[in-house]
Design a protein around this motif. Structure first.
Motif, PDB file in Angstrom:
ATOM      1  N   ASP A   3       0.972  -1.193   0.042  1.00 44.77           N
ATOM      2  CA  ASP A   3      -0.077  -0.161  -0.211  1.00 44.77           C
ATOM      3  C   ASP A   3       0.207   0.846   0.425  1.00 44.77           C
ATOM      4  N   ARG A   4       0.466   2.030  -0.744  1.00 47.33           N
ATOM      5  CA  ARG A   4       0.944   3.427  -0.534  1.00 47.33           C
ATOM      6  C   ARG A   4       0.048   4.718   0.080  1.00 47.33           C
ATOM      7  N   ILE A   5       0.804   5.293   0.765  1.00 41.57           N
ATOM      8  CA  ILE A   5       0.261   6.656   0.597  1.00 41.57           C
ATOM      9  C   ILE A   5       0.126   7.865   0.399  1.00 41.57           C
ATOM     10  N   PRO A   6      -1.354   8.094   0.102  1.00 47.51           N
ATOM     11  CA  PRO A   6      -2.050   8.623  -1.084  1.00 47.51           C
ATOM     12  C   PRO A   6      -1.296  10.203  -1.525  1.00 47.51           C
ATOM     13  N   ILE A   7      -1.255  11.273  -2.196  1.00 49.22           N
ATOM     14  CA  ILE A   7      -1.308  12.688  -2.275  1.00 49.22           C
ATOM     15  C   ILE A   7      -1.852  13.169  -3.002  1.00 49.22           C
ATOM     16  N   LEU A   8      -2.862  14.101  -2.600  1.00 47.02           N
ATOM     17  CA  LEU A   8      -3.644  14.285  -3.234  1.00 47.02           C
ATOM     18  C   LEU A   8      -2.430  16.486  -4.285  1.00 47.02           C
ATOM     19  N   ARG A   9      -3.340  16.591  -5.078  1.00 49.65           N
ATOM     20  CA  ARG A   9      -2.792  17.721  -5.788  1.00 49.65           C
ATOM     21  C   ARG A   9      -4.355  18.544  -5.557  1.00 49.65           C
ATOM     22  N   MET A  10      -3.328  20.097  -5.270  1.00 51.04           N
ATOM     23  CA  MET A  10      -4.442  21.103  -4.596  1.00 51.04           C
ATOM     24  C   MET A  10      -4.028  22.497  -5.113  1.00 51.04           C
ATOM     25  N   GLY A  11      -4.196  22.356  -6.622  1.00 50.38           N
ATOM     26  CA  GLY A  11      -3.440  23.735  -7.635  1.00 50.38           C
ATOM     27  C   GLY A  11      -2.434  23.564  -7.750  1.00 50.38           C
ATOM     28  N   GLN A  12      -1.395  24.719  -7.133  1.00 53.09           N
ATOM     29  CA  GLN A  12       0.189  24.613  -6.986  1.00 53.09           C
ATOM     30  C   GLN A  12       0.857  23.489  -5.487  1.00 53.09           C
ATOM     31  N   PHE A  13       0.406  23.371  -4.723  1.00 53.80           N
ATOM     32  CA  PHE A  13       0.282  22.181  -3.996  1.00 53.80           C
ATOM     33  C   PHE A  13       0.091  20.178  -3.636  1.00 53.80           C
ATOM     34  N   LEU A  14       0.774  19.942  -2.989  1.00 55.85           N
ATOM     35  CA  LEU A  14       0.031  18.773  -2.834  1.00 55.85           C
ATOM     36  C   LEU A  14      -0.163  18.708  -1.262  1.00 55.85           C
ATOM     37  N   LEU A  15      -0.569  17.167  -0.949  1.00 50.36           N
ATOM     38  CA  LEU A  15      -1.054  17.126   0.825  1.00 50.36           C
ATOM     39  C   LEU A  15      -0.954  16.106   0.761  1.00 50.36           C
ATOM     40  N   VAL A  16      -1.039  15.439   1.539  1.00 44.26           N
ATOM     41  CA  VAL A  16      -0.622  13.834   2.424  1.00 44.26           C
ATOM     42  C   VAL A  16      -1.158  13.871   4.002  1.00 44.26           C
ATOM     43  N   THR A  17      -1.659  13.566   3.701  1.00 46.41           N
ATOM     44  CA  THR A  17      -2.119  13.336   5.186  1.00 46.41           C
ATOM     45  C   THR A  17      -1.764  11.205   5.604  1.00 46.41           C
ATOM     46  N   ILE A  18      -0.944  11.849   6.468  1.00 42.72           N
ATOM     47  CA  ILE A  18      -0.355   9.634   7.163  1.00 42.72           C
ATOM     48  C   ILE A  18      -1.194   8.955   7.882  1.00 42.72           C
ATOM     49  N   GLN A  19      -1.785   8.440   7.794  1.00 43.20           N
ATOM     50  CA  GLN A  19      -3.640   8.462   8.810  1.00 43.20           C
ATOM     51  C   GLN A  19      -2.721   6.701   9.201  1.00 43.20           C
ATOM     52  N   VAL A  20      -1.513   6.632   8.850  1.00 39.98           N
ATOM     53  CA  VAL A  20      -1.403   4.525   9.689  1.00 39.98           C
ATOM     54  C   VAL A  20      -0.123   5.266  10.354  1.00 39.98           C
ATOM     55  N   ASP A  21      -0.021   3.616  11.254  1.00 34.14           N
ATOM     56  CA  ASP A  21       1.263   3.727  11.533  1.00 34.14           C
ATOM     57  C   ASP A  21       2.532   2.716  10.541  1.00 34.14           C
ATOM     58  N   MET A  22       3.159   3.989  10.273  1.00 31.86           N
ATOM     59  CA  MET A  22       4.139   3.658   8.893  1.00 31.86           C
ATOM     60  C   MET A  22       4.877   3.072   9.120  1.00 31.86           C
ATOM     61  N   HIS A  23       5.130   1.668   8.356  1.00 33.34           N
ATOM     62  CA  HIS A  23       6.379   0.909   8.769  1.00 33.34           C
ATOM     63  C   HIS A  23       7.880   1.545   7.685  1.00 33.34           C
ATOM     64  N   ASP A  24       8.834   0.892   7.479  1.00 31.71           N
ATOM     65  CA  ASP A  24       9.728   2.114   7.315  1.00 31.71           C
ATOM     66  C   ASP A  24       9.380   1.967   5.309  1.00 31.71           C
ATOM     67  N   ARG A  25       9.699   0.964   4.805  1.00 34.54           N
ATOM     68  CA  ARG A  25       9.673   0.761   3.695  1.00 34.54           C
ATOM     69  C   ARG A  25       7.943   1.835   2.806  1.00 34.54           C
ATOM     70  N   LEU A  26       6.805   1.763   3.924  1.00 32.32           N
ATOM     71  CA  LEU A  26       5.762   2.597   3.328  1.00 32.32           C
ATOM     72  C   LEU A  26       6.631   4.242   3.567  1.00 32.32           C
ATOM     73  N   ALA A  27       7.314   4.081   4.159  1.00 30.87           N
ATOM     74  CA  ALA A  27       8.341   5.837   4.052  1.00 30.87           C
ATOM     75  C   ALA A  27       8.763   6.740   2.748  1.00 30.87           C
ATOM     76  N   LEU A  28       9.663   5.201   3.192  1.00 36.69           N
ATOM     77  CA  LEU A  28      10.718   5.135   1.334  1.00 36.69           C
ATOM     78  C   LEU A  28       9.764   5.665   1.004  1.00 36.69           C
ATOM     79  N   ALA A  29       8.431   5.096   0.530  1.00 34.32           N
ATOM     80  CA  ALA A  29       7.897   5.279  -0.946  1.00 34.32           C
ATOM     81  C   ALA A  29       7.360   6.305  -1.066  1.00 34.32           C
TER      82      ALA A  29
END
Lengths: 140, 289, 145
Positions: A3-29
């Motif tokens: 699974d990947r953490i979704p990245i939302l695009r809002m105009g000029q900006f990117l928005l990431v909401t981290i909601q899970v207890d991340m394991h290291d690979r997810l963070a690197l991804a």
């Protein structure tokens, strides 16, 4: 597969909401995905909401610092928003103060910061040492 | 002590109950006025309860452990500790039962001195144990009270106040140690979140000395607040404290410091895009009218 | 009513114990979740919980990366009337040659920030480390209420 953490695009900006207890690979991804997305979209700002994160250890802390530094090279500002008090205290105790990473209380304030980059904090340290409040207004 | 003997003592305690109680009451009176206050009625009630449970324990009921008796004494000691009795006074409650009890035992066993010694020795041991038990309970009850008060004091001593929209102030008073700093830090950061404030002024006018540790604690608080997205200003730095900070070699980094709370407040207002201005004094006008 | 067990005050009472194998990266997440649950069960404050979980995360990751995996023993206990969580991380990895050096911030043999060991120590009330090069490492940390 992973699974990947979704990245939302809002105009000029990117928005990431981290909601899970991340394991290291997810963070690197996330680090990979974000840098790719910044160069693809030419985004000027990245907002990472970590208000649901219950802990930030040195690994995740490093990832946050890396993302911030990498996006700066790609000409985008990163703002980390919503760090919980317990997490902040723990990070400081851990020895990680994330210098160079911009922060804001919540998404709204983070967004405002990206849209309207604030005057450098240190300029306040020198200015305005006079003891009396300005009373020149409202008199004319 | 064999069981026959125990049964004999138990029935003796039963028969002589009234006598024992009145003698004991006199004995307690003779100990003089106690610091802690307790009504005669309550005291009588406690004596009676103790006697009943003591008898049960002697008889070897509930396995002869006297668990009920210990519980009763535990509660008694705890409530007395809260009412200001000294440990000695509480233990005396048990010890003063010795004299009336020995008088009764002496009368009963006077013909057989060996048995008398055995009985007195046995009873003496258990009463001593009970007396010491009350002391122990009193002590830990007091420690409990002290711990609670320390906790209360920690909470009382760290008010976080709101000065204006988005501006908080934390007026620190007294010495800062690690435990207190943690409470201060937590309540400040929590208030930042709940009020959505972006500037916090930490005023140390009331902090007598700043050593390396205190300075580090302050810096940690400032750093933690920054990680959350709020800026801190440290105000109320007296000349001596400025000197110590420099002499200690503490690096305050780019923390904003101000001499007074007023100048810190002004900077905070600037940061929020607000300002205070003078207008015609409304209050004065209406009071004249 | 406050508990005033006079005899227990002087001893350590183990409330419960469990051992978790920490072999791979996802076990680190599992270890964190377990420590959170146990720490909140004994009533640690949110900040103290976060500290011990973060320390556990550092040590568990170290074990996976440098120690080739190992075990985390978790214990909730009561000592001197206080409750706490104790964690023991044990691996049969290469061990640490210079512990003093390893505890220094910024020291790392890997790619991390080198805050793991020293950080875990600062985040705990108790910290013990034993290591024999070639045989393994055992680290105990505890956080009290």
């Amino acid at each position: 597969m992973m699974d990947r953490i979704p990245i939302l695009r809002m105009g000029q900006f990117l928005l990431v909401t981290i909601q899970v207890d991340m394991h290291d690979r997810l963070a690197l991804a996330l680090q990979d995905d974000l840098t790719t997305k910044i160069s693809e979209t030419g985004a000027t700002g990245v907002l990472i909401d970590i208000s649901s994160l219950e802990i930030v250890d040195s690994f995740i802390g490093r990832m946050v610092a890396n993302i911030s530094a990498m996006s700066k090279i790609l000409d985008a500002q990163t703002v980390i928003v919503g760090m919980q008090p317990a997490v902040a205290i723990t990070l400081v105790e851990l020895g990680l103060s994330l210098p160079g990473v911009r922060t804001a209380l919540d998404v709204e304030r983070g967004m405002a910061l990206l849209q309207n980059p604030r005057v450098n904090m240190t300029s306040y340290a020198q200015a305005g040492d006079e003891e009396n409040f300005d009373d020149s207004d409202n008199q004319n | 002590m064999n069981n026959d003997l125990k049964a004999r003592i138990a029935s003796l305690l039963e028969e002589q109950q009234e006598m024992l109680l009145s003698e004991w009451a006199q004995e307690l009176q003779a100990q003089g006025r106690q610091q802690g206050a307790i009504s005669d009625k309550d005291l009588k009630q406690q004596c009676k309860e103790f006697l009943t449970l003591f008898r049960d324990a002697v008889q070897g009921e509930e396995g002869g452990k006297g668990e009920n008796l210990r519980n009763m004494l535990g509660n008694l000691a705890r409530s007395r500790a809260e009412n200001g009795f000294t440990p000695t006074e509480t233990a005396t409650f048990v010890f003063s039962f010795k004299k009336p009890l020995y008088t009764v035992l002496h009368k009963e066993f006077s013909k057989d001195s060996n048995t008398l010694i055995e009985v007195i020795w046995g009873v003496n041991q258990s009463l001593d144990r009970l007396g010491l038990y009350t002391t122990e309970v009193t002590q830990s009850a007091r420690e409990e009270v002290i711990r609670r008060q320390q906790q209360d004091m920690l909470e009382l001593s760290t008010p976080v106040v709101s000065l204006a929209e988005g501006i908080l102030a934390l007026p620190l008073i007294g010495t800062l140690d690690s435990a207190r700093t943690q409470v201060v830090m937590e309540s400040l950061l929590q208030t930042i979140v709940t009020t959505g404030s972006t500037v916090a002024i930490i005023d140390i006018t009331g902090v007598p000395t700043v050593d390396t540790l205190v300075a580090q604690h302050l810096l940690k608080t400032v750093t933690a607040a920054r990680l959350m997205g709020a800026d801190c200003i440290i105000s109320g730095i007296r000349p001596q404290i400025a000197q110590t900070i420099v002499h200690l070699g503490v690096e305050l980094g780019n923390v904003i410091t101000k001499a007074t709370l007023a100048s810190a407040f002004k900077i905070a207002l600037d940061m929020q895009g607000m300002k205070i201005s003078r207008v015609a004094p409304v209050g004065a006008m209406t009071s004249k009218a | 009513m406050p508990r005033l067990a006079t005899k227990k005050i002087l001893t350590t009472v183990i409330i419960k114990t469990e051992t978790l194998p920490v072999m791979a990266e996802h076990d680190v997440v599992k270890a964190r979740q377990m420590v959170r649950q146990w720490a909140s069960e004994i009533g640690l404050s949110l900040v103290d919980q976060t500290k011990i979980i973060t320390a556990a995360s550092e040590l568990a990751r170290n074990m996976v990366i440098y120690g080739g995996g190992g075990t985390m023993e978790i214990q909730s206990l009561e000592q001197y009337g206080r409750r706490g969580v104790k964690l023991v991380f044990e691996d049969k990895g290469p061990g640490i040659a210079d512990i003093t050096q390893a505890l220094k911030d910024g020291f790392t043999t890997g790619s991390g920030m080198g805050l793991g060991l020293g950080g875990a120590k600062r985040l705990s009330n108790e910290f013990e480390i034993e290591s024999t090069p070639g045989q393994g490492t055992r680290i105990m940390i505890a956080r009290w209420k």
